[in-house]
Design a protein around this motif. Structure first.
Motif, mmCIF file in Angstrom:
data_model
loop_
_atom_site.group_PDB
_atom_site.id
_atom_site.type_symbol
_atom_site.label_atom_id
_atom_site.label_comp_id
_atom_site.label_asym_id
_atom_site.label_seq_id
_atom_site.Cartn_x
_atom_site.Cartn_y
_atom_site.Cartn_z
ATOM 1 N N PHE A 567 43.432 75.871 22.037
ATOM 2 C CA PHE A 567 44.493 74.881 21.914
ATOM 3 C C PHE A 567 45.862 75.533 21.734
ATOM 4 C CE2 PHE A 567 40.960 72.049 20.228
ATOM 5 C CZ PHE A 567 40.859 71.340 21.408
ATOM 6 N N VAL A 568 45.912 76.584 20.913
ATOM 7 C CA VAL A 568 47.190 77.277 20.701
ATOM 8 C C VAL A 568 47.662 77.915 22.003
ATOM 9 C CG1 VAL A 568 48.302 79.206 19.510
ATOM 10 C CG2 VAL A 568 46.804 77.659 18.237
ATOM 11 N N LEU A 569 46.745 78.588 22.694
ATOM 12 C CA LEU A 569 47.092 79.227 23.961
ATOM 13 C C LEU A 569 47.556 78.184 24.987
ATOM 14 C CD1 LEU A 569 47.065 81.918 25.579
ATOM 15 C CD2 LEU A 569 44.722 81.346 26.255
ATOM 16 N N ALA A 570 46.864 77.061 25.045
ATOM 17 C CA ALA A 570 47.240 76.004 25.988
ATOM 18 C C ALA A 570 48.616 75.445 25.675
ATOM 19 C CB ALA A 570 46.196 74.894 25.952
ATOM 20 N N ASN A 571 48.899 75.246 24.394
ATOM 21 C CA ASN A 571 50.185 74.680 24.008
ATOM 22 C C ASN A 571 51.341 75.629 24.309
ATOM 23 O OD1 ASN A 571 51.751 72.579 22.270
ATOM 24 N ND2 ASN A 571 52.275 74.543 21.363
ATOM 25 N N LEU A 572 51.112 76.924 24.102
ATOM 26 C CA LEU A 572 52.193 77.901 24.261
ATOM 27 C C LEU A 572 52.406 78.319 25.706
ATOM 28 C CD1 LEU A 572 51.542 80.187 21.157
ATOM 29 C CD2 LEU A 572 53.275 78.404 21.410
ATOM 30 N N THR A 573 51.391 78.195 26.538
ATOM 31 C CA THR A 573 51.530 78.660 27.928
ATOM 32 C C THR A 573 51.371 77.543 28.946
ATOM 33 O OG1 THR A 573 49.162 79.207 28.093
ATOM 34 C CG2 THR A 573 50.641 80.932 27.284
ATOM 35 N N GLY A 574 50.995 76.331 28.498
ATOM 36 C CA GLY A 574 50.771 75.230 29.422
ATOM 37 C C GLY A 574 52.027 74.432 29.710
ATOM 38 N N THR A 575 51.831 73.346 30.444
ATOM 39 C CA THR A 575 52.931 72.476 30.859
ATOM 40 C C THR A 575 52.590 71.033 30.528
ATOM 41 O OG1 THR A 575 53.368 73.971 32.716
ATOM 42 C CG2 THR A 575 54.370 71.777 32.812
ATOM 43 N N VAL A 618 48.613 68.006 28.250
ATOM 44 C CA VAL A 618 48.984 69.388 28.542
ATOM 45 C C VAL A 618 48.133 69.902 29.697
ATOM 46 C CG1 VAL A 618 49.048 71.756 27.671
ATOM 47 C CG2 VAL A 618 49.707 69.864 26.178
ATOM 48 N N ARG A 619 48.784 70.415 30.717
ATOM 49 C CA ARG A 619 48.079 71.075 31.824
ATOM 50 C C ARG A 619 48.066 72.574 31.525
ATOM 51 N NH1 ARG A 619 50.856 70.847 37.561
ATOM 52 N NH2 ARG A 619 52.060 72.516 36.580
ATOM 53 N N THR A 620 46.892 73.160 31.521
ATOM 54 C CA THR A 620 46.772 74.552 31.099
ATOM 55 C C THR A 620 45.797 75.314 31.994
ATOM 56 O OG1 THR A 620 46.123 76.003 29.251
ATOM 57 C CG2 THR A 620 44.957 73.905 29.459
ATOM 58 N N VAL A 621 45.931 76.633 31.981
ATOM 59 C CA VAL A 621 44.978 77.505 32.674
ATOM 60 C C VAL A 621 44.079 78.213 31.658
ATOM 61 C CG1 VAL A 621 46.331 77.877 34.753
ATOM 62 C CG2 VAL A 621 46.757 79.318 32.750
ATOM 63 N N ALA A 622 44.024 77.676 30.437
ATOM 64 C CA ALA A 622 43.144 78.223 29.408
ATOM 65 C C ALA A 622 41.749 77.634 29.584
ATOM 66 C CB ALA A 622 43.688 77.911 28.019
ATOM 67 N N HIS A 623 40.796 78.465 29.936
ATOM 68 C CA HIS A 623 39.430 78.024 30.238
ATOM 69 C C HIS A 623 38.442 78.597 29.215
ATOM 70 C CE1 HIS A 623 40.901 76.749 34.191
ATOM 71 N NE2 HIS A 623 41.461 77.944 34.314
ATOM 72 N N LEU A 624 37.262 78.033 29.217
ATOM 73 C CA LEU A 624 36.142 78.553 28.432
ATOM 74 C C LEU A 624 35.078 79.091 29.378
ATOM 75 C CD1 LEU A 624 35.633 75.716 25.759
ATOM 76 C CD2 LEU A 624 36.874 77.872 25.466
ATOM 77 N N SER A 625 34.448 80.178 28.972
ATOM 78 C CA SER A 625 33.283 80.681 29.712
ATOM 79 C C SER A 625 32.215 81.078 28.701
ATOM 80 C CB SER A 625 33.653 81.885 30.595
ATOM 81 O OG SER A 625 34.048 82.990 29.802
ATOM 82 N N LYS A 626 30.973 81.013 29.096
ATOM 83 C CA LYS A 626 29.873 81.234 28.161
ATOM 84 C C LYS A 626 29.917 82.632 27.540
ATOM 85 C CE LYS A 626 26.231 80.166 30.645
ATOM 86 N NZ LYS A 626 24.814 79.858 30.964
#
Length: 706
Positions: A567-575, A618-626
């Motif tokens: 969430f922090v990464l998405a907020n700081l780098t997203g749109t 928020v549109r973000t490129v922060a993804h999750l992977s296993k």
């Protein structure tokens, strides 16, 4: 006769009513009675059982918990009472935190007069070194082995964690708890002083103060055994109950430019990877503050990502930049080995061949004279092309530190790289890479992988008198130092990605770093985190707490730290995009051609000047992977290539103190109780057998029966 029967029925009904009333009263007052007998300890943490392919480590109690008379051990000499002299075994030891050492614990491990240990947390942090990890972390799962750099295998040249005593990897057959609250510690000591210390040399009199610990573990032996038992349960049982679970979670990753997650990157396209770890651990379950071992690295990385995303030409750089945050690295590189495995199998949009260079941020908070160290692998550099690329990488980073308060120095090229995620990538392919740390050789972190690797360990201090919101925005010396490191990292990454020499305009935001340090190390339930955490989590079981998160990988995913970092990464780098809540939460249901490039998060927003929040998408490129070891996908539970760590299941973990009577009184009470029960049964049988005689009334002689 009818009147007698009626009276008997009324008597039975009355008796039943009385019994029911007693049952109701018992159910109503059982809790209060229990509270009068027991004092529950609510701020404890237990050592639990963990297993790998060959061993079990950790602790457990017996099935119904273990009980013992409390004895306070504040100095080594006090152990004699527990081990030999005390007349009332078995004992529960309340152990001074300074004495929680390998020597002390091994003495107690073999004691037959001991049933458990409660460790008192030292406040402030102990002066002595305190690391319960091993001397050579993740030994056997990194790059160095008999076939690759055997001279560096098993930390032959460098003991990375000289403060480690390896206690976290011992197996104890009794419960060990941490008493985490000073008030509860005082309650235990007061009970001990009131009941367990003889007055004026007299003999101890019952009742004595006792401690009971519950932490029975279901799994035994090793991962192979426990996974096989769980598999049998799932196959043949109607009500399957697993005995252990793999340590699992998610990695967080993002890129400077969006990447199509449903396809594969063109082999010609190159990526610069910057990585850090998300997890830590300690001797006790879910007690892993990880201030320097984890938080310092990923906070610096997020700040660098924000600084790069703000650049006007960030989307036009010749090379993309990938930001990777690996989970489970403490347990033999779970997260990084999984990402490498997925890259090799084509299950990840970026392949190993796409990686241009690799920069890892390890422990970076404890700098001496503002110096950070660049570690490179000596074996891969025997290849001339790799050596040339590594020198270019090091040169770019050294230049990025010019005119800053950060001094970068390269470690002697004959030295190995420290335990790091980069080792798993290097094991798969010769990739030019650097590991950035605050130590030239052995760790500077005296509390590596312990309960004391806290904000205090990295000198995160606030002036007296500041409120929570003021602390969150206050730029401490630690925040300033990590901001400088983030600035150097961002400038180096910009140049590695093919950016111009005008990188001096790149600067990380100290306010952002200050807020992250507060949220990740002091209190996650703050106004900033509240405004950026997805509303789905704003429930009673929210990921936000009035304390610092703990960075233990566990078996539940995604864990709190994973979600918070995302969430922090998405907020700081997203749109921010103009989507409705429905469109934001279900973007893949739309015909949007960008749905495989971005993730969308609906967040509460801040209050602003009103009393209600203004949510947005928020549109973000922060993804999750296993982040689950490939060993469990392959059912190779005895693997020596991949992590096989599992955590035992348990029913309950709790602790309580109470007064215990003498053994003789307990026996007398039992005998008297059994005697009363037998007499009651005999009396009931006799009365029931003679009921017609005992309850028959004399009839009136003049009465006429019809």
């Amino acid at each position: 006769m009818a009147s007698v029967t009626s009276r008997r029925n009324r008597s039975l009904c009355s008796a039943v009513t009385v019994i029911c009333m007693f049952h109701l009263l018992g159910s109503c007052f059982s809790n209060s009675v229990e509270r009068k007998i027991y004092i529950s300890l609510n701020t404890t943490a237990s050592c639990v059982r963990l297993l790998n392919a060959t061993h079990q480590i950790g602790c457990q109690s017996s099935m119904n918990g273990d009980t013992g008379v409390i004895h306070v051990v504040e100095k080594v000499e006090d152990l004699q009472w527990v081990l030999e002299d005390g007349p009332n075994p078995p004992y529960m030891v309340l152990l001074n935190g300074e004495l929680f050492t390998r020597d002390t614990m091994l003495k107690l491990k073999g004691a037959s007069r001991l049933t458990g240990i409660a460790v008192v947390r030292s406040k402030p942090n102990p002066h002595a070194d305190f690391s319960k990890d091993v001397l050579c972390p993740n030994d056997g799962f990194g790059i160095y082995s008999t076939s690759y750099g055997p001279e560096y295998a098993h930390c032959n040249q460098t003991i990375w964690n000289p403060f480690g005593d390896g206690l976290s990897y011992e197996d104890f057959q009794f419960p060990i708890f941490l008493i985490n609250d000073e008030n509860e510690t005082q309650v235990i000591k007061q009970c001990y002083e009131d009941h367990n210390i003889p007055a004026n040399g007299s003999v101890l009199q019952y009742p004595l103060c006792a401690l009971q610990l519950f932490s029975h573990m279901h799994a035994v032996t090793n991962t192979v055994t426990c996974m096989r038992r769980s598999s049998i349960q799932n196959t043949f049982s109607l009500n399957p109950e697993a005995v252990c679970d793999p340590l699992v979670d998610y990695n967080v990753w993002s890129t400077l430019r969006p990447v199509n997650t449903s396809g594969q990157l063109d082999p010609e396209e190159k990526i610069v990877v910057v990585a850090s770890r998300l997890d830590s651990r300690s001797f006790f379950w879910d007690m892993a503050p990880g201030a320097n071992s984890a938080v310092s690295g990923f906070v610096t990385q997020i700040a660098a990502a924000e600084a790069l995303q703000k650049l006007p030409d960030s989307q036009k750089l010749p090379r993309n930049i990938m930001f990777a945050f690996f989970q489970g690295e403490t347990f033999d590189y779970i997260g990084s080995s999984r990402m490498v495995y997925d890259m090799q199998k084509g299950k990840f949009p970026i392949g190993l061949n796409n990686i241009h260079s690799f920069l890892e941020l390890s422990q970076v908070a404890l700098r001496n004279t503002s110096t950070l160290w660049l570690h490179t692998d000596p074996i891969s550099q025997r290849n001339n092309s790799v050596m040339t690329e590594v020198k270019a990488l090091v040169g770019i980073l050294l230049k990025a530190s010019e005119n800053t308060n950060v001094t970068l120095q390269e470690v002697d090229q004959s030295k190995p790289i420290p335990p790091s995620s980069f080792q798993r990538f290097l094991k798969a392919q010769n990739i030019p890479g650097v590991v950035l740390t605050d130590h030239q050789g052995a760790f500077q972190n005296r509390y590596y992988q312990s309960i004391y690797d806290t904000a205090e360990n990295i000198q995160l201090h606030y002036p007296a008198g500041l409120g929570p919101e003021e602390q969150m925005d206050y730029v401490t010396n630690t925040a300033e130092a990590l901001t400088e490191v983030a600035t150097v990292v961002a400038r180096g990454l910009y140049k590695l990605a093919g950016g111009s020499d005008a990188s001096s305009i790149i600067k990380a935001d100290p306010k952002t770093v200050s807020r992250m340090l507060y949220g990740f190390l002091v209190k996650s339930n703050n106004s900033w985190f509240q405004s950026i955490v997805n509303t789905d989590y704003m429930k009673p079981d929210s990921i936000l707490e009035n304390k610092a998160p703990q960075y233990y990988v566990s078996v539940n995913s995604p864990a709190r730290p994973t979600s918070l970092v995302r969430f922090v990464l998405a907020n700081l780098t997203g749109t921010v995009v103009n989507f409705t809540k429905e469109e934001c939460q279900n973007p893949k249901d739309s015909s949007n051609p960008e749905k495989h490039l971005y993730e969308y998060l609906w967040v509460p927003g801040s209050f602003g000047n009103s009393t209600t929040r203004t949510p947005f998408c928020v549109r973000t490129v922060a993804h999750l992977s296993k982040a689950v070891s490939p060993a469990f996908d392959l059912n190779d539970w005895g693997s020596t290539e991949y992590s096989t760590w599992t955590e035992s299941r348990w029913k309950e973990i709790r602790a309580r103190i109470f007064l215990v009577a003498s053994h003789e009184l307990e026996v007398i009470t039992l005998v008297v109780g059994v005697t009363i029960l037998i007499v009651s049964l005999l009396a009931t049988y006799f009365i029931n057998a003679k009921a017609d005689i005992l309850f028959t009334s004399t009839r009136d002689p003049g009465a006429v029966a019809y």
